[in-house]
Design an enzyme around this catalytic site. Structure first.
Site, PDB file in Angstrom:
ATOM      1  N   GLY A 227      60.567  92.662  57.934  1.00 54.73           N
ATOM      2  CA  GLY A 227      61.504  93.771  58.041  1.00 54.73           C
ATOM      3  C   GLY A 227      62.449  93.732  59.227  1.00 54.73           C
ATOM      4  O   GLY A 227      63.576  94.202  59.151  1.00 54.73           O
TER       5      GLY A 227
ATOM      6  N   ASP B 141      56.443 103.795  60.870  1.00 57.51           N
ATOM      7  CA  ASP B 141      56.041 104.774  59.860  1.00 57.51           C
ATOM      8  C   ASP B 141      54.810 105.509  60.380  1.00 57.51           C
ATOM      9  O   ASP B 141      54.930 106.533  61.045  1.00 57.51           O
ATOM     10  CB  ASP B 141      55.776 104.046  58.541  1.00 57.51           C
ATOM     11  CG  ASP B 141      55.755 104.983  57.351  1.00 57.51           C
ATOM     12  OD1 ASP B 141      55.446 106.171  57.551  1.00 57.51           O
ATOM     13  OD2 ASP B 141      56.043 104.548  56.233  1.00 57.51           O
TER      14      ASP B 141
ATOM     15  N   LYS C 296      60.078 107.345  61.593  1.00 59.85           N
ATOM     16  CA  LYS C 296      59.906 108.526  60.751  1.00 59.85           C
ATOM     17  C   LYS C 296      59.436 109.679  61.617  1.00 59.85           C
ATOM     18  O   LYS C 296      58.628 109.505  62.522  1.00 59.85           O
ATOM     19  CB  LYS C 296      58.904 108.232  59.636  1.00 59.85           C
ATOM     20  CG  LYS C 296      59.505 107.313  58.586  1.00 59.85           C
ATOM     21  CD  LYS C 296      58.941 107.574  57.212  1.00 59.85           C
ATOM     22  CE  LYS C 296      59.680 106.733  56.190  1.00 59.85           C
ATOM     23  NZ  LYS C 296      58.838 106.488  54.994  1.00 59.85           N
TER      24      LYS C 296
ATOM     25  N   VAL D 206      62.697 104.945  52.300  1.00 58.75           N
ATOM     26  CA  VAL D 206      63.999 104.353  52.607  1.00 58.75           C
ATOM     27  C   VAL D 206      63.967 102.832  52.453  1.00 58.75           C
ATOM     28  O   VAL D 206      62.933 102.196  52.647  1.00 58.75           O
ATOM     29  CB  VAL D 206      64.472 104.707  54.035  1.00 58.75           C
ATOM     30  CG1 VAL D 206      64.817 106.172  54.130  1.00 58.75           C
ATOM     31  CG2 VAL D 206      63.426 104.331  55.082  1.00 58.75           C
TER      32      VAL D 206
ATOM     33  N   ASP E  47      62.166  97.032  52.585  1.00 61.50           N
ATOM     34  CA  ASP E  47      62.088  96.693  51.170  1.00 61.50           C
ATOM     35  C   ASP E  47      61.300  97.710  50.367  1.00 61.50           C
ATOM     36  O   ASP E  47      60.515  98.490  50.903  1.00 61.50           O
ATOM     37  CB  ASP E  47      61.386  95.339  51.008  1.00 61.50           C
ATOM     38  CG  ASP E  47      59.888  95.428  51.329  1.00 61.50           C
ATOM     39  OD1 ASP E  47      59.555  95.833  52.453  1.00 61.50           O
ATOM     40  OD2 ASP E  47      59.074  95.103  50.441  1.00 61.50           O
TER      41      ASP E  47
HETATM   42  C1  PRP Z   1      56.684  97.801  57.219  1.00 56.62           C
HETATM   43  C2  PRP Z   1      57.688  97.956  58.335  1.00 56.62           C
HETATM   44  C3  PRP Z   1      56.834  97.979  59.575  1.00 56.62           C
HETATM   45  C4  PRP Z   1      55.578  98.676  59.089  1.00 56.62           C
HETATM   46  C5  PRP Z   1      55.591 100.113  59.521  1.00 56.62           C
HETATM   47  O1  PRP Z   1      56.327  96.448  57.126  1.00 56.62           O
HETATM   48  O2  PRP Z   1      58.578  96.843  58.366  1.00 56.62           O
HETATM   49  O3  PRP Z   1      56.534  96.685  60.012  1.00 56.62           O
HETATM   50  O4  PRP Z   1      55.584  98.589  57.648  1.00 56.62           O
HETATM   51  O5  PRP Z   1      54.443 100.780  59.028  1.00 56.62           O
HETATM   52  P1  PRP Z   1      53.407 101.537  59.975  1.00 56.62           P
HETATM   53  O6  PRP Z   1      54.166 102.170  61.099  1.00 56.62           O
HETATM   54  O7  PRP Z   1      52.802 102.563  59.054  1.00 56.62           O
HETATM   55  O8  PRP Z   1      52.408 100.555  60.452  1.00 56.62           O
HETATM   56  P2  PRP Z   1      55.575  95.857  55.858  1.00 56.62           P
HETATM   57  O9  PRP Z   1      54.107  95.853  56.123  1.00 56.62           O
HETATM   58  O10 PRP Z   1      56.035  96.562  54.626  1.00 56.62           O
HETATM   59  O11 PRP Z   1      56.028  94.340  55.840  1.00 56.62           O
HETATM   60  P3  PRP Z   1      57.537  93.802  55.763  1.00 56.62           P
HETATM   61  O12 PRP Z   1      58.142  94.010  57.105  1.00 56.62           O
HETATM   62  O13 PRP Z   1      57.397  92.361  55.443  1.00 56.62           O
HETATM   63  O14 PRP Z   1      58.235  94.569  54.680  1.00 56.62           O
HETATM   64 MG    MG Z   2      57.591  96.177  53.538  1.00 57.75          MG
HETATM   65 MN    MN Z   3      57.414  95.136  58.710  1.00 57.23          MN
END
Ligand code: PRP
Ligand code: MG
Ligand code: MN
Length: 181
Positions: A46, A105, A133, A155, A161
């Site tokens: 991300g 998040d 958030k 979002v 994604d």
């Molecule tokens: C998403 C985002 C953060 C994480 C936030 O990554 O990019 O890294 O989740 O979530 P949290 O605050 O609840 O821990 P994801 O695990 O979806 O992997 P990605 O970055 O490859 O999409």
């Molecule tokens: Mg992700």
């Molecule tokens: Mn991530």
């Protein structure tokens, strides 16, 4: 320009707004890291867009490194237990570390990461996130640089994604409920 299509509901942060805010953060980071050479740790996947844009706006000399992490269990982020899928290439002992994330998040990923990187003997560990958030667990998470606080909605875009889609959008948008319901 990329089309909104029908899967996206509303643009929360436009490309211009994001870039302008990142310029402000870059200036702040440059000031804070004067005379230092931090290791920037991008969290795959991300954070790719934020790292690329933020570092190009900064003047501070940095070492760019990446980690990929995954929560244990089947999509349960609430556990807070994280598995390293790709570790850093560099030794961060005695170094200033700036973790870069696209979004906070629950904050559990970062909570774990900060503890992990401090345990490796980093001189300092700070966080820069493009989005946070509002309901994010901030209790034990001290986030030095935040782009935007956003409502607790699904979002996508600017690295974020939904099932690996929409990462390439240059803006941040809410996903229409029909897509994920
Ligand atoms: C998403 C985002 C953060 C994480 C936030 O990554 O990019 O890294 O989740 O979530 P949290 O605050 O609840 O821990 P994801 O695990 O979806 O992997 P990605 O970055 O490859 O999409
Ligand atoms: Mg992700
Ligand atoms: Mn991530």
């Amino acid at each position: 320009a990329k089309d909104m299509g029908t899967d996206l509901e509303e643009i929360l942060i436009s490309e211009d707004e994001m870039q302008a805010r990142l310029s402000e953060l870059a200036a702040q980071i440059d000031k804070d890291y004067q005379g230092k050479r931090p290791i920037v740790v991008g969290v795959l996947k991300g954070a790719v867009m934020v790292v690329a844009d933020l570092l190009r706006k900064m003047h501070t000399e940095t070492l760019m490194d990446w980690m990929a992490v995954s929560s244990y269990g089947s999509g349960t982020k609430s556990s807070g237990v994280v598995r390293i899928l790709k570790d850093l290439d560099s030794d961060i002992q005695g170094r200033d570390v700036l973790i870069i994330e696209d979004i906070i998040d629950s904050g559990l990923t970062l909570s774990w990461l900060v503890t992990n990187l401090k345990a490796r003997g980093a001189a300092s560990v700070q966080i820069a996130a493009a989005l946070r958030k509002k309901e994010a667990m901030k209790a034990d998470l001290d986030v030095r640089y935040v782009g935007f606080d956003i409502p607790n909605k699904f979002v996508v875009g600017y690295g974020l994604d939904f099932a690996e889609r929409y990462r390439n959008l240059p803006f941040v948008a809410t996903l229409a409920p029909h897509v994920y319901q």
